[in-house]
Design an enzyme around this catalytic site. Structure first.
Site, PDB file in Angstrom:
ATOM      1  N   ARG A 222     -21.269  42.355 -49.732  1.00  0.00           N
ATOM      2  CA  ARG A 222     -19.870  42.532 -50.095  1.00  0.00           C
ATOM      3  C   ARG A 222     -19.697  42.483 -51.620  1.00  0.00           C
ATOM      4  O   ARG A 222     -20.374  42.101 -52.267  1.00  0.00           O
ATOM      5  CB  ARG A 222     -19.099  41.512 -49.629  1.00  0.00           C
ATOM      6  CG  ARG A 222     -18.758  41.083 -48.078  1.00  0.00           C
ATOM      7  CD  ARG A 222     -17.702  42.179 -47.626  1.00  0.00           C
ATOM      8  NE  ARG A 222     -17.550  42.169 -46.223  1.00  0.00           N
ATOM      9  CZ  ARG A 222     -18.106  42.968 -45.327  1.00  0.00           C
ATOM     10  NH1 ARG A 222     -18.868  44.023 -45.565  1.00  0.00           N
ATOM     11  NH2 ARG A 222     -17.645  42.845 -44.281  1.00  0.00           N
ATOM     12  N   HIS A 270     -19.566  52.185 -48.755  1.00  0.00           N
ATOM     13  CA  HIS A 270     -19.750  51.359 -47.797  1.00  0.00           C
ATOM     14  C   HIS A 270     -20.348  51.874 -46.640  1.00  0.00           C
ATOM     15  O   HIS A 270     -19.546  51.850 -45.232  1.00  0.00           O
ATOM     16  CB  HIS A 270     -18.342  50.651 -47.576  1.00  0.00           C
ATOM     17  CG  HIS A 270     -18.519  49.348 -46.955  1.00  0.00           C
ATOM     18  ND1 HIS A 270     -17.614  48.277 -47.265  1.00  0.00           N
ATOM     19  CD2 HIS A 270     -19.273  48.905 -45.830  1.00  0.00           C
ATOM     20  CE1 HIS A 270     -18.129  47.155 -46.529  1.00  0.00           C
ATOM     21  NE2 HIS A 270     -18.858  47.659 -45.658  1.00  0.00           N
TER      22      HIS A 270
HETATM   23  N1  NAP Z   1     -22.479  47.197 -46.237  1.00  0.00           N
HETATM   24  C1  NAP Z   1     -22.251  47.232 -44.775  1.00  0.00           C
HETATM   25  O1  NAP Z   1     -22.117  48.369 -44.299  1.00  0.00           O
HETATM   26  C2  NAP Z   1     -22.285  45.976 -43.985  1.00  0.00           C
HETATM   27  C3  NAP Z   1     -22.677  45.980 -42.830  1.00  0.00           C
HETATM   28  C4  NAP Z   1     -22.643  44.914 -41.961  1.00  0.00           C
HETATM   29  C5  NAP Z   1     -22.748  43.496 -42.562  1.00  0.00           C
HETATM   30  N2  NAP Z   1     -22.510  43.352 -44.069  1.00  0.00           N
HETATM   31  C6  NAP Z   1     -22.365  42.304 -44.648  1.00  0.00           C
HETATM   32  O2  NAP Z   1     -23.756  41.559 -44.423  1.00  0.00           O
HETATM   33  C7  NAP Z   1     -23.621  40.149 -44.313  1.00  0.00           C
HETATM   34  C8  NAP Z   1     -24.686  39.396 -43.516  1.00  0.00           C
HETATM   35  O3  NAP Z   1     -24.601  39.764 -42.237  1.00  0.00           O
HETATM   36  P1  NAP Z   1     -25.357  39.258 -41.142  1.00  0.00           P
HETATM   37  O4  NAP Z   1     -25.025  39.616 -39.841  1.00  0.00           O
HETATM   38  O5  NAP Z   1     -27.003  39.076 -41.623  1.00  0.00           O
HETATM   39  O6  NAP Z   1     -25.039  37.688 -41.168  1.00  0.00           O
HETATM   40  P2  NAP Z   1     -25.705  36.091 -40.842  1.00  0.00           P
HETATM   41  O7  NAP Z   1     -26.613  36.582 -39.648  1.00  0.00           O
HETATM   42  O8  NAP Z   1     -24.341  35.098 -40.645  1.00  0.00           O
HETATM   43  O9  NAP Z   1     -26.519  35.787 -42.051  1.00  0.00           O
HETATM   44  C9  NAP Z   1     -25.954  35.344 -43.140  1.00  0.00           C
HETATM   45  C10 NAP Z   1     -27.145  34.731 -44.086  1.00  0.00           C
HETATM   46  O10 NAP Z   1     -26.845  34.306 -45.358  1.00  0.00           O
HETATM   47  C11 NAP Z   1     -27.076  32.883 -45.599  1.00  0.00           C
HETATM   48  N3  NAP Z   1     -26.171  32.130 -46.388  1.00  0.00           N
HETATM   49  C12 NAP Z   1     -25.012  32.076 -46.169  1.00  0.00           C
HETATM   50  N4  NAP Z   1     -24.184  31.363 -46.997  1.00  0.00           N
HETATM   51  C13 NAP Z   1     -25.119  31.045 -48.062  1.00  0.00           C
HETATM   52  C14 NAP Z   1     -25.325  30.137 -49.123  1.00  0.00           C
HETATM   53  N5  NAP Z   1     -24.293  29.659 -49.718  1.00  0.00           N
HETATM   54  N6  NAP Z   1     -26.514  30.173 -49.771  1.00  0.00           N
HETATM   55  C15 NAP Z   1     -27.769  30.624 -49.289  1.00  0.00           C
HETATM   56  N7  NAP Z   1     -27.513  31.460 -48.047  1.00  0.00           N
HETATM   57  C16 NAP Z   1     -26.356  31.581 -47.424  1.00  0.00           C
HETATM   58  C17 NAP Z   1     -27.347  32.230 -44.083  1.00  0.00           C
HETATM   59  O11 NAP Z   1     -28.157  31.132 -44.423  1.00  0.00           O
HETATM   60  P3  NAP Z   1     -28.518  30.323 -42.812  1.00  0.00           P
HETATM   61  O12 NAP Z   1     -29.648  31.225 -42.238  1.00  0.00           O
HETATM   62  O13 NAP Z   1     -29.232  29.062 -43.693  1.00  0.00           O
HETATM   63  O14 NAP Z   1     -27.201  30.141 -42.278  1.00  0.00           O
HETATM   64  C18 NAP Z   1     -27.926  33.526 -43.386  1.00  0.00           C
HETATM   65  O15 NAP Z   1     -29.453  33.560 -43.696  1.00  0.00           O
HETATM   66  C19 NAP Z   1     -22.490  40.054 -43.762  1.00  0.00           C
HETATM   67  O16 NAP Z   1     -21.449  38.975 -43.603  1.00  0.00           O
HETATM   68  C20 NAP Z   1     -21.268  41.381 -44.113  1.00  0.00           C
HETATM   69  O17 NAP Z   1     -20.733  40.826 -45.333  1.00  0.00           O
HETATM   70  C21 NAP Z   1     -22.309  44.763 -44.745  1.00  0.00           C
END
Ligand code: NAP
Length: 307
Positions: A222, A270
């Site tokens: 993001r 994006h």
């Molecule tokens: N550009 C695009 O087209 C696109 C597409 C899809 C998603 N995204 C973005 O990608 C993000 C991640 O997606 P995902 O499905 O992988 O999410 P996810 O499975 O919820 O993974 C989030 C990761 O971030 C870690 N995290 C969260 N808060 C943290 C903090 N304060 N300090 C350290 N680590 C932290 C979590 O730690 P834990 O493992 O310890 O919980 C987890 O490992 C989404 O939220 C979205 O914003 C972008």
């Protein structure tokens, strides 16, 4: 079963057809038609009045992985699970995009492009792979997929998350206390964190300064996790070699923004991992069937943590 569907505007009919095909017995209302108490709502960046008009009883599905926009809606009903997309075809796309950006940085293709423009034939010494650490901020569904995609190339892989991760071949770093040592050996920094109170503005002047000279930043999470002025300053002073950016604080990126024409910035609108309608509908429909049978589902958002 009543379902309220509020997908991206320009894809309304494709979503409706896919959902009707997956759940033929459901009565589906396409927003702005809205039953007062649907069983389920499937939403994408919903308008502020959606939850004033419709109070979903059983679950709210977010038609993407990031939920910060949904969680910020004041009228979001309490006590109803919010469920996000998990992979649903995005992991493979993210693996491709990030691998491309990391290899481009490792093989210094931007430097060669500049040399080509200058008509200069100048081989550069190869970079030792053990010295090219790839650090993934966020090791969830997509961070892990990126690590899997990068694994065959042999870079030292490291991941930063809230909880300790056990993944063969990936060194785990946890929390603010370990962020400095994580960044210090990260030559390509890949951001796959959710946008939360804790992560917004995380990639600032201090974080960029903690990266080794010549590092490359890839933000596919993001836009508000990066402090734009600090990134530009770190590129301009030569501390960072480049940035690959897919997400921005304001989207579309405003025409006067310095990222547009910065020589060390590669940007895309994006598109690193888009929601695929068929895959997403299959996942949501599968979870609705499980919920109807009283079975647990994954992907429930922790509202207090914000992801
Ligand atoms: N550009 C695009 O087209 C696109 C597409 C899809 C998603 N995204 C973005 O990608 C993000 C991640 O997606 P995902 O499905 O992988 O999410 P996810 O499975 O919820 O993974 C989030 C990761 O971030 C870690 N995290 C969260 N808060 C943290 C903090 N304060 N300090 C350290 N680590 C932290 C979590 O730690 P834990 O493992 O310890 O919980 C987890 O490992 C989404 O939220 C979205 O914003 C972008």
């Amino acid at each position: 079963m009543q379902i309220l569907l509020q997908p991206p505007r320009d894809e309304r009919h494709a979503w409706l057809a896919a959902l009707a095909g997956a759940l033929p017995d459901a009565a589906i209302s396409l927003w702005p038609d809205a039953p007062a108490t649907p069983d389920y709502a499937l939403v994408w960046k919903p308008p502020a009045d959606l939850f004033a008009r419709a109070r979903p009883a059983k679950a709210i599905f977010n038609l993407g992985a990031g939920v910060e926009v949904l969680l910020a809606i004041p009228a979001l009903p309490d006590g109803v699970p919010v469920i996000r997309l998990e992979d649903a075809g995005m992991a493979a796309q993210m693996g491709e995009y990030v691998t491309l950006a990391v290899l481009r940085a490792y093989r210094e293709l931007d430097a060669y492009a500049a040399q080509q423009r200058a008509g200069r034939w100048q081989p550069r010494p190869p970079i030792a792979k053990p010295a090219f650490g790839v650090g993934i901020l966020g090791f969830g569904v997509l961070g892990r997929a990126v690590a899997d995609a990068l694994a065959p190339f042999g870079f030292p892989l490291r991941a930063w998350s809230l909880s300790r991760q056990r993944s063969p071949g990936v060194e785990s770093f946890v929390g603010r206390a370990e962020l400095g040592s994580f960044l210090a050996a990260t030559q390509a920094l890949v951001c796959l964190l959710p946008s939360t109170r804790e992560t917004r503005g995380l990639l600032d002047r201090a974080a960029f300064a903690a990266l080794p000279r010549g590092a490359h930043v890839v933000n596919v999470a993001r836009g508000d996790i990066v402090v734009d002025e600090d990134l530009i300053a770190a590129l301009d002073c030569g501390h960072l070699a480049g940035a690959t950016l897919d997400v921005f604080r304001t989207e579309p990126l405003p025409s006067g923004h310095p990222f547009w024409h910065h020589p060390q910035v590669t940007l895309t609108p994006h598109v690193s991992a888009v929601t695929l309608i068929e895959d997403a509908v299959l996942q949501v429909a599968g979870k609705i069937r499980r919920l109807e049978r009283g079975e647990p589902v994954t992907g429930i958002v922790d509202r207090a943590r914000g992801y």
